[in-house]
Design an enzyme around this catalytic site. Sequence first.
Site, PDB file in Angstrom:
ATOM      1  N   ALA A   6       0.727  -1.367   0.113  1.00 10.98           N
ATOM      2  CA  ALA A   6       0.012   0.040   0.124  1.00 10.98           C
ATOM      3  C   ALA A   6       0.909   1.260   0.261  1.00 10.98           C
ATOM      4  O   ALA A   6       1.707   1.363   1.145  1.00 10.98           O
ATOM      5  CB  ALA A   6      -0.825  -0.130   1.230  1.00 10.98           C
ATOM      6  N   CYS A  92     -11.306   1.844   9.372  1.00 13.47           N
ATOM      7  CA  CYS A  92     -10.341   1.780   8.107  1.00 13.47           C
ATOM      8  C   CYS A  92      -9.538   0.554   7.736  1.00 13.47           C
ATOM      9  O   CYS A  92      -9.574  -0.094   6.673  1.00 13.47           O
ATOM     10  CB  CYS A  92      -9.955   3.129   7.643  1.00 13.47           C
ATOM     11  SG  CYS A  92      -8.878   3.313   6.215  1.00 13.47           S
ATOM     12  N   CYS A 186      -7.332  11.376   7.817  1.00  7.36           N
ATOM     13  CA  CYS A 186      -7.052  11.887   6.413  1.00  7.36           C
ATOM     14  C   CYS A 186      -8.100  12.652   5.870  1.00  7.36           C
ATOM     15  O   CYS A 186      -7.856  13.649   4.967  1.00  7.36           O
ATOM     16  CB  CYS A 186      -6.838  10.640   5.658  1.00  7.36           C
ATOM     17  SG  CYS A 186      -8.214   9.556   5.229  1.00  7.36           S
TER      18      CYS A 186
END
Length: 338
Positions: A6, A92, A186
């Site tokens: 990622a 998340c 974020c």
Amino acid sequence: MKVLVALSGGVDSSMSAKYLLEAGYSVVGCYMKLHSKPGYHEENIRKVKKVGEFLGIETHILDLEEEFNAKVYEPFVNAYKEGLTPNPCAHCNKNIKFGALWKFAQTLGCDKMATGHYARIEDGLIKVASDLSKDQSYFLANISPEILPYIIFPLGDKFKVDIKAAAAQIPQIAELASQKESSEICFVETTYIDILNKHFNTLMPGVVRDVSGKVVGKHDGYMRYTIGKRKGFSVDGAHSPHYVLKIDAAKNEIVVGLKDELSSFSFTTTNFNNFTDKNELECFVKIRYRSTPIPCLVSKLDDGATVKLKDNAGGVASGQLAVFYDEFDRVLASGFIR
């Protein structure tokens, strides 16, 4: 062995990909587009592509905005509406980074996936990182136990200062070593209140009560407070600081008290995520990311657990993640505080 990394456009994920290549893995990178925060993605994607070219790896851009909205953003907003204190990063990690991204990795034929998180895996359990100042084991404690065998944390035994120093010596990615670290949620542009204001009227004056139920002051709207907060409300005649003890969303009221009234010796959790096969755990619990671990006894109960603390804890907040560790700093279980 093929590994999907990622990539965020930051130094940690970029160096993770580099270390995996050096270890002999076949590496492919992926940037996840999770939200539409203005100006957020363009620069990150540029950096990801630059890192991919430097390392000679294939990079993908994966649009997960719809799934992120349903599994992370909307629950975050609704939690505050219900008077809870949510932990979006925990959701998340479970549903997006180690859920949807892992599914994508499998479509590419990857055997494992990796991220730039500071954490380790030991004996099939998540373990605190060597760099305690950057440890992220707390936020990873909600991921599915079934995915652990397929995860690599290349930075788990490394220190951030060394990662940045190493990156600074590589011209192609040196800019990543000096960029500002992201520490906020974020998708939050300034404060969480700005997010909530897009959906609700958060400015709803209401009454403040003490633990006996007596009205002692006023507040600006229950969504503007979290357990343990000591500012932004009035308490008539108070000579000592008062703290939010309880939030009543239905009545738009908050209950406040002195610091010692914040203390709890027990609580319950929902969504108990057990990495062991035991229904009772004698261990240590963290009720917030930076809180001190407290000795406790955990008993599984249906889909949740009861937690009895051996020392009192201040500011136990409904909606936050409780993470249970053994004496070797390994994550045994987690659950959301009820």
